[in-house]
Enzyme design. Structure first.
Site, PDB file in Angstrom:
ATOM      1  N   LYS A  44      38.667  47.438  43.333  1.00 19.89           N
ATOM      2  CA  LYS A  44      39.549  47.478  42.162  1.00 19.89           C
ATOM      3  C   LYS A  44      40.448  48.708  42.107  1.00 19.89           C
ATOM      4  O   LYS A  44      41.370  48.747  41.305  1.00 19.89           O
ATOM      5  CB  LYS A  44      38.729  47.354  40.871  1.00 19.89           C
ATOM      6  CG  LYS A  44      37.937  46.072  40.741  1.00 19.89           C
ATOM      7  CD  LYS A  44      38.745  44.773  40.823  1.00 19.89           C
ATOM      8  CE  LYS A  44      39.806  44.598  39.800  1.00 19.89           C
ATOM      9  NZ  LYS A  44      40.141  43.160  39.587  1.00 19.89           N
TER      10      LYS A  44
HETATM   11  N1  PMP Z   1      33.477  42.388  43.232  1.00 19.68           N
HETATM   12  C1  PMP Z   1      33.340  43.346  42.311  1.00 19.68           C
HETATM   13  C2  PMP Z   1      32.172  44.275  42.422  1.00 19.68           C
HETATM   14  C3  PMP Z   1      34.268  43.462  41.262  1.00 19.68           C
HETATM   15  O1  PMP Z   1      34.129  44.431  40.344  1.00 19.68           O
HETATM   16  C4  PMP Z   1      35.331  42.560  41.190  1.00 19.68           C
HETATM   17  C5  PMP Z   1      36.353  42.653  40.083  1.00 19.68           C
HETATM   18  N2  PMP Z   1      35.927  42.222  38.835  1.00 19.68           N
HETATM   19  C6  PMP Z   1      35.425  41.545  42.154  1.00 19.68           C
HETATM   20  C7  PMP Z   1      34.493  41.511  43.179  1.00 19.68           C
HETATM   21  C8  PMP Z   1      36.494  40.477  42.101  1.00 19.68           C
HETATM   22  O2  PMP Z   1      37.780  40.918  42.439  1.00 19.68           O
HETATM   23  P1  PMP Z   1      39.061  40.275  41.774  1.00 19.68           P
HETATM   24  O3  PMP Z   1      39.129  40.754  40.351  1.00 19.68           O
HETATM   25  O4  PMP Z   1      40.195  40.789  42.608  1.00 19.68           O
HETATM   26  O5  PMP Z   1      38.936  38.792  41.829  1.00 19.68           O
END
Ligand code: PMP
Length: 324
Positions: A44
């Site tokens: 993130k």
């Molecule tokens: N893995 C973790 C540990 C996250 O914090 C997030 C974000 N919420 C994601 C995966 C998913 O990523 P995205 O928001 O880009 O879909």
């Protein structure tokens, strides 16, 4: 090794790491982007940097301003790093079902954290909606709005996608990852498919999410949950995810994720969080579907240190009929 100029330049350009045990077992190269190596420790950081930069470019965020966000963790941590480096204040709204560790980390980083009752997205008092309303009451403030602000997706079109393409010399057969906001999957998909329409894109979903059904049937209908995973799964198709050319989906039960995370720790030496466990299970499933000899890329989203009280707590697992 060259020198990086400050925090912003330390975000992204993560290594692409071959996971030995899974690659040997499947006969495919299972490759993971080491996002846990970002300054804030997760994928993130990229979204945080791009959302702040785009707000600066549009003039919505001026020097000394405030970034407000509703986030359960990693986006907040990423935003705090970027805001501290660029002189902005941060206000974070969080639902009250999150671990105290996350609240503590955000406060330590300097956020004003507002913990609010956990209610569904459709409710006006949902933490994301409260964040949006609060930002609108301040001068020189923006609501990052990671779910529907496509600067999030742009981060992965501009950085993650090109990095994967270069690191595999254009030899990537499939990409799979789980979706929270969808920024990662949507951005990487757009870039990779602009280079080769042959790249297979597979959405990885935990239980208790609507996205597996959305991809496989066209209707975003929730599957039974819950899941102990954090930061992934969604009940709706966000603006970041909408219009993404996804070929297939894999649904991963929590026990498979737990087994994978502990296997990585014991066999390969990696200490990963739950979304990475889902991603690696999905990568193995994609390898089985494609057969040996393929290159499959996924995301190593963060490490296990934020999950000590849950995923790495034997009591917590036992209460949910899960085992390491
Ligand atoms: N893995 C973790 C540990 C996250 O914090 C997030 C974000 N919420 C994601 C995966 C998913 O990523 P995205 O928001 O880009 O879909």
């Amino acid at each position: 090794m060259h020198t990086l100029n400050g925090l912003e330049e330390a975000i992204g350009n993560t290594p692409l790491i071959r996971i030995k045990s899974l690659s040997e077992e499947t006969g495919c190269d299972i490759l993971g982007k080491a996002e846990f190596m970002n300054p804030g420790g997760s994928v993130k950081d990229r979204a945080a940097l791009w959302m702040v930069r785009e707000a600066e470019k549009s003039g919505a965020l001026q020097p000394g301003g405030t970034v407000v966000e509703g986030t359960a963790g990693n986006t907040g941590i990423g935003l705090l790093h970027v805001c501290n480096a660029r002189g902005y204040k941060s206000v974070i709204y969080m639902p009250d079902n999150q671990s105290q560790e996350k609240v503590d980390i955000l406060r330590t980083l300097g956020a004003e954290v507002r913990v609010v009752p956990t209610v569904p997205y459709r409710d006006d008092m949902n933490y994301q909606k409260q964040a949006g309303r609060f930002a609108a009451t301040l001068d020189n403030a923006v609501w990052a709005n990671q779910f529907d602000n496509t600067a999030n997706r742009l981060a992965h079109i501009d950085s993650t996608g090109p990095e994967i393409w270069t690191q595999t010399d254009g030899q990537v057969d499939a990409f799979t990852c789980a979706v929270g906001t969808g920024g990662t999957l949507a951005g990487v998909t757009r870039y990779l498919k602009s280079q080769s329409s042959d790249v297979k894109i597979v959405l990885a979903d935990p239980h208790g999410s609507a996205l597996y059904n959305w991809v496989t049937t066209g209707t975003a209908e929730m599957t039974p949950g819950p899941s102990i995973t954090e930061g992934i799964g969604n009940s709706r198709v966000t603006d970041n995810l909408a219009g993404t050319d996804i070929d297939d989906a894999v649904q991963v039960p929590d026990q498979d994720m737990v087994t994978m995370v502990y296997r990585m720790l014991r066999e390969d030496g990696w200490f990963f969080g739950s979304s990475t466990g889902i991603n690696l299970c999905a990568a193995v499933e994609v390898a089985k579907r494609l057969g040996p000899g393929h290159k499959i890329v996924t995301m190593l989203c963060d490490d296990g240190s934020k999950y000590m009280s849950r995923l790495f707590n034997p009591e917590f697992l036992k209460e949910r009929d899960l085992h390491a």
